[in-house]
Structure formats: structure tokens, C-alpha cells
Design a protein around this motif. Sequence first.
Motif, PDB file in Angstrom:
ATOM      1  N   LEU A 133       0.997  -1.221  -0.014  1.00  0.00           N
ATOM      2  CA  LEU A 133       0.036   0.106   0.055  1.00  0.00           C
ATOM      3  C   LEU A 133       0.698   1.132   0.133  1.00  0.00           C
ATOM      4  O   LEU A 133       1.832   1.286   0.776  1.00  0.00           O
ATOM      5  CB  LEU A 133      -0.785   0.044   1.349  1.00  0.00           C
ATOM      6  CG  LEU A 133      -1.841  -1.053   1.500  1.00  0.00           C
ATOM      7  CD1 LEU A 133      -2.702  -0.868   2.621  1.00  0.00           C
ATOM      8  CD2 LEU A 133      -2.724  -1.174   0.151  1.00  0.00           C
ATOM      9  N   GLN A 134       0.612   2.280  -0.990  1.00  0.00           N
ATOM     10  CA  GLN A 134       1.324   3.281  -0.870  1.00  0.00           C
ATOM     11  C   GLN A 134       0.837   4.300   0.006  1.00  0.00           C
ATOM     12  O   GLN A 134      -0.438   4.503   0.477  1.00  0.00           O
ATOM     13  CB  GLN A 134       1.469   4.034  -2.330  1.00  0.00           C
ATOM     14  CG  GLN A 134       2.258   3.409  -3.331  1.00  0.00           C
ATOM     15  CD  GLN A 134       1.828   2.069  -3.592  1.00  0.00           C
ATOM     16  OE1 GLN A 134       0.443   1.637  -4.120  1.00  0.00           O
ATOM     17  NE2 GLN A 134       2.907   1.227  -3.691  1.00  0.00           N
ATOM     18  N   ALA A 135       1.953   5.144   0.763  1.00  0.00           N
ATOM     19  CA  ALA A 135       1.458   6.087   1.746  1.00  0.00           C
ATOM     20  C   ALA A 135       1.921   7.426   1.405  1.00  0.00           C
ATOM     21  O   ALA A 135       2.840   7.675   0.763  1.00  0.00           O
ATOM     22  CB  ALA A 135       1.979   5.629   2.946  1.00  0.00           C
ATOM     23  N   LYS A 136       1.061   8.338   1.683  1.00  0.00           N
ATOM     24  CA  LYS A 136       1.403   9.888   1.715  1.00  0.00           C
ATOM     25  C   LYS A 136       0.828  10.692   2.464  1.00  0.00           C
ATOM     26  O   LYS A 136      -0.458  10.395   3.296  1.00  0.00           O
ATOM     27  CB  LYS A 136       0.601  10.126  -0.068  1.00  0.00           C
ATOM     28  CG  LYS A 136       0.801  11.613  -0.138  1.00  0.00           C
ATOM     29  CD  LYS A 136      -0.144  11.684  -1.521  1.00  0.00           C
ATOM     30  CE  LYS A 136       0.469  13.332  -2.216  1.00  0.00           C
ATOM     31  NZ  LYS A 136      -0.450  13.504  -3.261  1.00  0.00           N
ATOM     32  N   TRP A 137       1.487  11.604   2.908  1.00  0.00           N
ATOM     33  CA  TRP A 137       1.311  12.686   4.133  1.00  0.00           C
ATOM     34  C   TRP A 137       0.484  13.810   3.189  1.00  0.00           C
ATOM     35  O   TRP A 137       0.987  14.306   2.165  1.00  0.00           O
ATOM     36  CB  TRP A 137       2.665  13.112   4.693  1.00  0.00           C
ATOM     37  CG  TRP A 137       2.486  14.311   5.582  1.00  0.00           C
ATOM     38  CD1 TRP A 137       1.979  15.402   5.315  1.00  0.00           C
ATOM     39  CD2 TRP A 137       3.035  14.261   7.025  1.00  0.00           C
ATOM     40  NE1 TRP A 137       2.260  16.319   6.296  1.00  0.00           N
ATOM     41  CE2 TRP A 137       2.676  15.479   7.369  1.00  0.00           C
ATOM     42  CE3 TRP A 137       3.179  13.273   7.846  1.00  0.00           C
ATOM     43  CZ2 TRP A 137       2.987  15.933   8.824  1.00  0.00           C
ATOM     44  CZ3 TRP A 137       3.318  13.547   9.120  1.00  0.00           C
ATOM     45  CH2 TRP A 137       3.318  14.856   9.607  1.00  0.00           C
ATOM     46  N   ILE A 138      -0.780  14.130   3.823  1.00  0.00           N
ATOM     47  CA  ILE A 138      -1.185  15.218   3.126  1.00  0.00           C
ATOM     48  C   ILE A 138      -1.811  16.417   4.025  1.00  0.00           C
ATOM     49  O   ILE A 138      -2.263  16.193   5.145  1.00  0.00           O
ATOM     50  CB  ILE A 138      -2.740  14.746   2.533  1.00  0.00           C
ATOM     51  CG1 ILE A 138      -2.606  13.540   1.712  1.00  0.00           C
ATOM     52  CG2 ILE A 138      -3.841  15.787   1.867  1.00  0.00           C
ATOM     53  CD1 ILE A 138      -3.991  12.974   1.215  1.00  0.00           C
ATOM     54  N   ASP A 139      -1.437  17.573   3.753  1.00  0.00           N
ATOM     55  CA  ASP A 139      -1.518  18.582   4.678  1.00  0.00           C
ATOM     56  C   ASP A 139      -3.061  19.307   4.487  1.00  0.00           C
ATOM     57  O   ASP A 139      -3.450  19.411   3.365  1.00  0.00           O
ATOM     58  CB  ASP A 139      -0.578  19.969   4.442  1.00  0.00           C
ATOM     59  CG  ASP A 139       0.875  19.380   4.881  1.00  0.00           C
ATOM     60  OD1 ASP A 139       1.067  19.172   6.162  1.00  0.00           O
ATOM     61  OD2 ASP A 139       1.696  19.434   4.206  1.00  0.00           O
ATOM     62  N   THR A 140      -3.643  19.689   5.548  1.00  0.00           N
ATOM     63  CA  THR A 140      -5.035  20.145   5.438  1.00  0.00           C
ATOM     64  C   THR A 140      -5.241  21.199   6.504  1.00  0.00           C
ATOM     65  O   THR A 140      -4.180  21.303   7.571  1.00  0.00           O
ATOM     66  CB  THR A 140      -6.160  19.042   5.873  1.00  0.00           C
ATOM     67  OG1 THR A 140      -6.324  18.898   7.251  1.00  0.00           O
ATOM     68  CG2 THR A 140      -5.695  17.704   5.383  1.00  0.00           C
ATOM     69  N   PRO A 141      -6.042  22.111   6.503  1.00  0.00           N
ATOM     70  CA  PRO A 141      -6.088  23.058   7.446  1.00  0.00           C
ATOM     71  C   PRO A 141      -6.753  22.614   8.768  1.00  0.00           C
ATOM     72  O   PRO A 141      -6.269  23.478   9.646  1.00  0.00           O
ATOM     73  CB  PRO A 141      -7.278  23.887   6.967  1.00  0.00           C
ATOM     74  CG  PRO A 141      -7.699  23.614   5.403  1.00  0.00           C
ATOM     75  CD  PRO A 141      -7.148  22.274   5.251  1.00  0.00           C
ATOM     76  N   LEU A 142      -7.014  21.244   8.879  1.00  0.00           N
ATOM     77  CA  LEU A 142      -6.959  20.886  10.329  1.00  0.00           C
ATOM     78  C   LEU A 142      -5.980  19.836  10.774  1.00  0.00           C
ATOM     79  O   LEU A 142      -6.068  19.322  11.736  1.00  0.00           O
ATOM     80  CB  LEU A 142      -8.503  19.878  10.220  1.00  0.00           C
ATOM     81  CG  LEU A 142      -9.804  20.812   9.996  1.00  0.00           C
ATOM     82  CD1 LEU A 142     -10.967  19.826  10.084  1.00  0.00           C
ATOM     83  CD2 LEU A 142      -9.909  21.963  10.849  1.00  0.00           C
ATOM     84  N   GLY A 143      -4.967  20.128  10.141  1.00  0.00           N
ATOM     85  CA  GLY A 143      -3.682  19.179  10.484  1.00  0.00           C
ATOM     86  C   GLY A 143      -3.412  18.178   9.471  1.00  0.00           C
ATOM     87  O   GLY A 143      -4.223  17.867   8.365  1.00  0.00           O
ATOM     88  N   ALA A 144      -2.062  17.634   9.551  1.00  0.00           N
ATOM     89  CA  ALA A 144      -1.714  16.550   8.671  1.00  0.00           C
ATOM     90  C   ALA A 144      -2.391  15.262   8.709  1.00  0.00           C
ATOM     91  O   ALA A 144      -3.136  14.873   9.728  1.00  0.00           O
ATOM     92  CB  ALA A 144      -0.413  16.204   8.740  1.00  0.00           C
ATOM     93  N   MET A 145      -2.714  14.674   7.508  1.00  0.00           N
ATOM     94  CA  MET A 145      -3.397  13.418   7.122  1.00  0.00           C
ATOM     95  C   MET A 145      -2.665  12.394   6.772  1.00  0.00           C
ATOM     96  O   MET A 145      -1.579  12.765   6.027  1.00  0.00           O
ATOM     97  CB  MET A 145      -5.000  13.675   6.647  1.00  0.00           C
ATOM     98  CG  MET A 145      -5.859  14.459   7.397  1.00  0.00           C
ATOM     99  SD  MET A 145      -7.388  14.543   6.486  1.00  0.00           S
ATOM    100  CE  MET A 145      -7.902  12.874   7.155  1.00  0.00           C
ATOM    101  N   LEU A 146      -2.802  11.195   7.010  1.00  0.00           N
ATOM    102  CA  LEU A 146      -1.988  10.192   6.193  1.00  0.00           C
ATOM    103  C   LEU A 146      -3.100   9.333   5.636  1.00  0.00           C
ATOM    104  O   LEU A 146      -4.007   8.837   6.149  1.00  0.00           O
ATOM    105  CB  LEU A 146      -1.321   9.254   7.271  1.00  0.00           C
ATOM    106  CG  LEU A 146      -0.630   8.080   6.940  1.00  0.00           C
ATOM    107  CD1 LEU A 146       0.510   8.329   5.984  1.00  0.00           C
ATOM    108  CD2 LEU A 146      -0.205   6.902   7.990  1.00  0.00           C
ATOM    109  N   ALA A 147      -2.756   8.878   4.322  1.00  0.00           N
ATOM    110  CA  ALA A 147      -3.427   8.547   3.289  1.00  0.00           C
ATOM    111  C   ALA A 147      -2.746   7.108   2.893  1.00  0.00           C
ATOM    112  O   ALA A 147      -1.551   7.261   2.615  1.00  0.00           O
ATOM    113  CB  ALA A 147      -3.921   9.212   1.880  1.00  0.00           C
ATOM    114  N   LEU A 148      -3.475   5.881   2.978  1.00  0.00           N
ATOM    115  CA  LEU A 148      -2.956   4.642   2.206  1.00  0.00           C
ATOM    116  C   LEU A 148      -3.777   3.967   1.427  1.00  0.00           C
ATOM    117  O   LEU A 148      -4.972   3.945   1.596  1.00  0.00           O
ATOM    118  CB  LEU A 148      -2.794   3.541   3.547  1.00  0.00           C
ATOM    119  CG  LEU A 148      -2.137   4.151   4.824  1.00  0.00           C
ATOM    120  CD1 LEU A 148      -1.893   2.846   5.619  1.00  0.00           C
ATOM    121  CD2 LEU A 148      -0.614   4.477   4.526  1.00  0.00           C
ATOM    122  N   ALA A 149      -3.310   3.663   0.106  1.00  0.00           N
ATOM    123  CA  ALA A 149      -4.069   3.262  -0.762  1.00  0.00           C
ATOM    124  C   ALA A 149      -3.203   2.418  -1.686  1.00  0.00           C
ATOM    125  O   ALA A 149      -1.849   2.344  -1.616  1.00  0.00           O
ATOM    126  CB  ALA A 149      -4.578   4.437  -1.831  1.00  0.00           C
TER     127      ALA A 149
END
Length: 358
Positions: free
Chosen positions: A190-206
Motif C-alpha cells: 500500500l502506498q502512503a502519502k502525507w497530506i496537509d490540510t487546514p485541520l492538520g496533517a493526514m495520512l492516506a494509504l492506498a
Amino acid sequence: MHGYTVLMLKLPPENTMYRAFMERDSSFEGIFFVAVKTTGIFCRPTCTARKPKRENIEYFSSPSEALLAGYRPCQRCKPMDAGSIRPDLVDRLTEAVEQAPARRITDRDLHEMGIDPSTARRQFQRFFGMTFQAYQRARRMGLALHEIRAGQPVIEAQLNQGFSSASGFWETFKQVFGAPPSQSQHVKCLQAKWIDTPLGAMLALADQQALYLLEFVDRRGLENEILALRRRTRSYIVPGESPILDQITSELESYFQGKSVGFSVPLVLNGSPFEQSVWELLRTIPPGQTQSYGWMAQRIGKPGASRAVGHANGRNILAIVIPCHRVIRSDGSLSGYGGGVWRKRWLLDHESENQSIS
């Protein structure tokens, strides 16, 4: 970096924080923390150290967020301190962590250092609000997620930027994500990516077909969720890219900008039949509207199962996309939310203001 990341709605305006930091305004103590990209250190707003260039500054609302982003506490202003005198034991252990941040100091190691593990746990809990092992995990997770945020598929590229132990970092990465990036072509990943948002960073796995996980990186228990997902899917997790990660990044940007509050990204729901029925029902609640746990229990044909519905909501690992934030108590009050009740309130207000947008 996407345009919406500069909003930082959970923090004061950036200009205000920058002014407070430059003037060492003590009224902002505890409101925000300042991280310096060039040094990898985070500070209090009143830190007396030399001020960095504005473009090298990043802001966080808590020390734990800064730790998870890969920063280490400043030794001058000690941003982890609660205000009392720091015990010598805490100083000694934090110094030991920083000497080799990717290394895990075990109870056996503590004994060899002449330190009672239970004493270490109590003193860290009392002073930092977290145990020594939790502090170590936050630092190790921060190092691992730093790779994701940088988008680097090869760890050596980051080791050259100041990590003290190449072998230790590889071991940490393998413990958290299952395999080093070099093995990604030979195993199910599964590929992982850090995504910045206005409510803080999120981690996505896909993978290349669907999204498996989307969580705020400061969510309690995130590391356990990642390990459980690895076991269920028999996959390794590595930094990478996929069309699905590109899609969720774009859809989150549109969501936070108020351009669209809907999501079409394909999902994989890993849960029991009951949990999946709860999650599918959650997806039918329109943006800007809320329902109660009792309503959900009735709709899935299990009246009286409100508590079980709440537990299923808590096991949702696809934040925002599966909108468990739209479920409230029957009296209209907000209940718990994995990302924090303050985020739940923000999301509901945001969707209420933009519910007419498809």
C-alpha cells in the motif's frame, strides 16, 4: 504544498503567530508552537534562540503534532515542559532519545542504565502527559512519516539530512510500515502519502485501485491501526504515489476550499459485516446534516444497538470520506471523535456553510 494549507484554521492567523514569535509574546504560550524546517527543531513562541527566516517556519497547535511531523524539542526553550522544573531523569532520557532517535530504548536498556522503567513512565507521564515509551513512539513515527511527507521513495536521501543511525531508521521504518522502500516491487504494497490540510496533517494509504486509510496523524492509536491494516491486507506499506492518492489529495483540497463536499474516491472497507453496514449508512447522511446513534441503529435493523453503532464509528479509519463526524447524541450534543471534538465541530460547521455545493 496545496493552497489551502496556509489557512491553518485551528490556529491564529499566520501573520499573528509570526508577529508573536518575533516579539516573544508570552500571551501566546501554549497556543502554538514554532518548528524550523532547516534545523528540525520546534520551539515555544517565546524562545530566545536566533529567529529563522519566515519561509522556514511551520506552526503546530501542540508538541505531539510537531513530534509526529519529525521535529525534536528545542533544548533552550523546552517546549515539552509543563512549566515546572524538569526532573534530571527526564533530561537524561530525552537526551538519550535524541542521540539515536530511531533506536527504541527498551525496559532492559533502562535497567542497564540504572533506571527503573516504572519510574521513567511515571515521571514522563507527570511532566509531559505521556509515558516514555509513548514519547519514543511519537519520535519514531515522526521520522517514518517524514519520509512520506518528503515524498522520497529511498530512505538514504533523508539519512544524509541528519539522521544519526541509518540501520536504526530502517528498522523503525520496517517496524511501522512493514518493509523498507527498496522491497516495494517484490511484495504486495500500500502506498502512503502525507497530506496537509487546514485541520492538520493526514495520512492516506492506498493501492492502485482504492483508498484503505485516511486519518489525522495525531489520532491516538494510529500506529496500531496501521499495523492492524497490514495484517488484514497482508500488505507492506511504503512511501509512494498512486492515482488514488492523487484523487484523494485533490478531493480533500476541493472539500476544504468549499468547492465540493462530496467524495468519489473508491474505498476498501475492512471490517465486520455489522461495521460495514454502519459505514455504508454513514455515507448516506448528506453533508450539512446530522443523525443520532439511535437513528442509525434503527435504520440498520438493530434497535437498541446505539452503543455498538458508536463503537463501529470509532473503528472507522477513513476519516471525513466516511463521515462519522455527522453522528451526534440524541440530545444534539457532540460526542467523541477520533480526530478530536474540535475537528468534529469544524467539519460540521464547514459542511453546513457549503452544503449547497455538490
